[in-house]
Design a protein around this motif. Sequence first.
Motif, PDB file in Angstrom:
ATOM      1  N   ASN A 157       0.861  -1.274  -0.053  1.00  0.00           N
ATOM      2  CA  ASN A 157      -0.082  -0.076   0.144  1.00  0.00           C
ATOM      3  C   ASN A 157       0.996   1.208  -0.065  1.00  0.00           C
ATOM      4  OD1 ASN A 157      -1.672   2.199   0.801  1.00  0.00           O
ATOM      5  ND2 ASN A 157      -2.879   0.899   2.455  1.00  0.00           N
ATOM      6  N   PRO A 158       1.319   1.673  -1.352  1.00  0.00           N
ATOM      7  CA  PRO A 158       2.521   2.676  -1.113  1.00  0.00           C
ATOM      8  C   PRO A 158       2.016   3.956  -0.461  1.00  0.00           C
ATOM      9  CG  PRO A 158       1.843   1.937  -3.519  1.00  0.00           C
ATOM     10  CD  PRO A 158       0.839   1.647  -2.472  1.00  0.00           C
ATOM     11  N   LEU A 162      -3.332   4.172   0.097  1.00  0.00           N
ATOM     12  CA  LEU A 162      -3.476   3.652  -1.211  1.00  0.00           C
ATOM     13  C   LEU A 162      -5.069   4.062  -1.809  1.00  0.00           C
ATOM     14  CD1 LEU A 162      -2.873   1.419  -3.471  1.00  0.00           C
ATOM     15  CD2 LEU A 162      -3.912  -0.069  -2.160  1.00  0.00           C
ATOM     16  N   ASP A 163      -4.890   4.685  -2.858  1.00  0.00           N
ATOM     17  CA  ASP A 163      -6.303   4.865  -3.528  1.00  0.00           C
ATOM     18  C   ASP A 163      -6.525   3.529  -4.385  1.00  0.00           C
ATOM     19  OD1 ASP A 163      -8.144   5.314  -5.548  1.00  0.00           O
ATOM     20  OD2 ASP A 163      -7.543   7.539  -5.705  1.00  0.00           O
ATOM     21  N   PHE A 164      -7.529   2.998  -3.916  1.00  0.00           N
ATOM     22  CA  PHE A 164      -7.732   1.654  -4.263  1.00  0.00           C
ATOM     23  C   PHE A 164      -8.144   1.569  -5.875  1.00  0.00           C
ATOM     24  CE2 PHE A 164      -7.390  -0.520  -0.400  1.00  0.00           C
ATOM     25  CZ  PHE A 164      -6.877  -1.608  -0.782  1.00  0.00           C
ATOM     26  N   GLU A 165      -9.078   2.428  -6.112  1.00  0.00           N
ATOM     27  CA  GLU A 165      -9.728   2.509  -7.441  1.00  0.00           C
ATOM     28  C   GLU A 165      -8.309   2.943  -8.407  1.00  0.00           C
ATOM     29  OE1 GLU A 165     -12.423   1.792  -8.477  1.00  0.00           O
ATOM     30  OE2 GLU A 165     -13.044   1.521  -6.625  1.00  0.00           O
ATOM     31  N   ARG A 166      -7.577   3.912  -8.184  1.00  0.00           N
ATOM     32  CA  ARG A 166      -6.447   4.240  -9.033  1.00  0.00           C
ATOM     33  C   ARG A 166      -5.376   2.883  -8.943  1.00  0.00           C
ATOM     34  NH1 ARG A 166      -3.929   8.534  -6.384  1.00  0.00           N
ATOM     35  NH2 ARG A 166      -2.291   7.416  -5.629  1.00  0.00           N
ATOM     36  N   PHE A 171      -3.397  -1.868 -11.798  1.00  0.00           N
ATOM     37  CA  PHE A 171      -3.151  -3.409 -11.641  1.00  0.00           C
ATOM     38  C   PHE A 171      -4.027  -4.161 -12.972  1.00  0.00           C
ATOM     39  CE2 PHE A 171      -4.602  -7.487  -9.702  1.00  0.00           C
ATOM     40  CZ  PHE A 171      -3.225  -7.943  -9.406  1.00  0.00           C
ATOM     41  N   VAL A 172      -5.229  -3.929 -13.062  1.00  0.00           N
ATOM     42  CA  VAL A 172      -5.803  -4.764 -14.229  1.00  0.00           C
ATOM     43  C   VAL A 172      -5.415  -4.361 -15.553  1.00  0.00           C
ATOM     44  CG1 VAL A 172      -8.084  -4.904 -15.155  1.00  0.00           C
ATOM     45  CG2 VAL A 172      -7.938  -4.987 -12.684  1.00  0.00           C
ATOM     46  N   GLU A 173      -4.993  -3.100 -15.863  1.00  0.00           N
ATOM     47  CA  GLU A 173      -4.527  -2.665 -17.100  1.00  0.00           C
ATOM     48  C   GLU A 173      -3.309  -3.302 -17.430  1.00  0.00           C
ATOM     49  OE1 GLU A 173      -6.097  -1.446 -19.523  1.00  0.00           O
ATOM     50  OE2 GLU A 173      -4.051  -0.646 -20.919  1.00  0.00           O
ATOM     51  N   SER A 191     -10.491  -9.384  -6.629  1.00  0.00           N
ATOM     52  CA  SER A 191      -9.685  -9.850  -5.252  1.00  0.00           C
ATOM     53  C   SER A 191      -9.364  -8.537  -4.718  1.00  0.00           C
ATOM     54  CB  SER A 191      -8.623 -10.626  -5.951  1.00  0.00           C
ATOM     55  OG  SER A 191      -7.502  -9.844  -6.428  1.00  0.00           O
ATOM     56  N   LEU A 192      -9.219  -7.209  -5.530  1.00  0.00           N
ATOM     57  CA  LEU A 192      -8.621  -6.171  -5.030  1.00  0.00           C
ATOM     58  C   LEU A 192      -9.691  -5.163  -4.287  1.00  0.00           C
ATOM     59  CD1 LEU A 192      -6.336  -4.440  -7.318  1.00  0.00           C
ATOM     60  CD2 LEU A 192      -5.721  -5.734  -5.329  1.00  0.00           C
ATOM     61  N   THR A 193     -10.138  -5.685  -2.971  1.00  0.00           N
ATOM     62  CA  THR A 193     -11.262  -4.774  -2.384  1.00  0.00           C
ATOM     63  C   THR A 193     -10.993  -4.440  -0.878  1.00  0.00           C
ATOM     64  OG1 THR A 193     -12.086  -6.995  -1.519  1.00  0.00           O
ATOM     65  CG2 THR A 193     -13.186  -6.071  -3.667  1.00  0.00           C
ATOM     66  N   GLY A 194      -9.482  -4.609  -0.669  1.00  0.00           N
ATOM     67  CA  GLY A 194      -9.014  -3.930   0.408  1.00  0.00           C
ATOM     68  C   GLY A 194      -9.069  -4.999   1.533  1.00  0.00           C
ATOM     69  N   LYS A 195      -9.322  -6.331   0.983  1.00  0.00           N
ATOM     70  CA  LYS A 195      -9.407  -7.320   1.957  1.00  0.00           C
ATOM     71  C   LYS A 195      -7.944  -7.889   2.212  1.00  0.00           C
ATOM     72  CE  LYS A 195     -12.365  -9.590  -0.091  1.00  0.00           C
ATOM     73  NZ  LYS A 195     -13.616 -10.657  -0.583  1.00  0.00           N
ATOM     74  N   THR A 196      -7.175  -7.539   1.354  1.00  0.00           N
ATOM     75  CA  THR A 196      -5.888  -8.182   1.695  1.00  0.00           C
ATOM     76  C   THR A 196      -5.212  -7.621   2.915  1.00  0.00           C
ATOM     77  OG1 THR A 196      -4.544  -6.863   0.205  1.00  0.00           O
ATOM     78  CG2 THR A 196      -5.347  -9.094  -0.769  1.00  0.00           C
ATOM     79  N   GLU A 197      -4.063  -8.040   3.384  1.00  0.00           N
ATOM     80  CA  GLU A 197      -3.444  -7.311   4.654  1.00  0.00           C
ATOM     81  C   GLU A 197      -2.176  -6.615   4.010  1.00  0.00           C
ATOM     82  OE1 GLU A 197      -4.887  -7.564   7.465  1.00  0.00           O
ATOM     83  OE2 GLU A 197      -6.235  -9.317   6.914  1.00  0.00           O
ATOM     84  N   MET A 198      -2.292  -5.922   3.008  1.00  0.00           N
ATOM     85  CA  MET A 198      -1.051  -4.910   2.417  1.00  0.00           C
ATOM     86  C   MET A 198      -0.815  -4.009   3.482  1.00  0.00           C
ATOM     87  SD  MET A 198      -1.828  -4.193  -1.305  1.00  0.00           S
ATOM     88  CE  MET A 198      -3.522  -3.720  -1.482  1.00  0.00           C
TER      89      MET A 198
END
Length: 232
Positions: A157-158, A162-166, A171-173, A191-198
């Motif tokens: 999460n830099p 982290l701005d999840f949408e950006r 990531f997808v692109e 899978s990128l819904t903020g549920k990981t533990e980054m």
Amino acid sequence: MTDMSISRYGYKDAATARRYAAGGRAMFLPGSPMMHALTLQLLDETVPEDGRVLVLGAGGGMELGVFAAHAPGWAFTGVDPSAEMLAAGREALGEVSNQIEWVEGYIPDAPDGPYDGATCLRTLHFVADNGDKLEALKAIRARLKPGGAFILVDNCNPGGTLDFERHAARFVEQGRRAGAADDMLARARASLTGKTEMVSPEREVELLTEAGFREIDLFYAALSWRGWVARA
Ligand SMILES: C[S@@+](CC[C@H](N)C(=O)[O-])C[C@H]1O[C@@H](n2cnc3c(N)ncnc32)[C@H](O)[C@@H]1O
């Protein structure tokens, strides 16, 4: 260590595990072949020709296949809590899998070693920063010989903001440009819904330090992915 709900990410699903092992998810790690090549270069610094290497989050067998081809004399232990991901890795690696000691379990369940080198690629971001991440890092260090190389690659999460949408859009692109099919892109986005533990890269370095690692050097950065080499 608490249960990490590995099923949440599809790792307990045999079909998903097989797709993973077939290489599909590699598309979502920008610069995967270069990251593996650098990981091997860094392992070579401390692992002798007949050395022992501990691979945490070994499910799917992706890095084990690359490592075994590079160093046929190395003895590997691959640890992963998903029996399905381990089975898919065994199947994907064929005969090479006989060179590997496969262990079903979380990171602290790894055999004592001692090991000449260890890796934890794309896995620690599933471990919660509630004491479990630190426990996992300490468990890895305890299994390495003094000075042994540890390579950690995580999605971060830099900056801690982290701005999840950006982040998700990039990531997808990059997956799309690497040739991923639409259904795979949709699953990756889901899978990128903020549920990981980054955690942030700064927090990762703090945890590595707290676990007793030294000479912590960043060697890989791509989008939100980061990789470090450290010494036990
Ligand atoms: C994205 S895959 C990475 C697999 C492999 N290292 C690679 O780079 O292709 C994540 C792996 O971590 C495992 N995993 C998930 N949670 C874990 C945990 N808490 N401890 C250890 N491994 C975990 C999953 O079962 C899965 O095989």
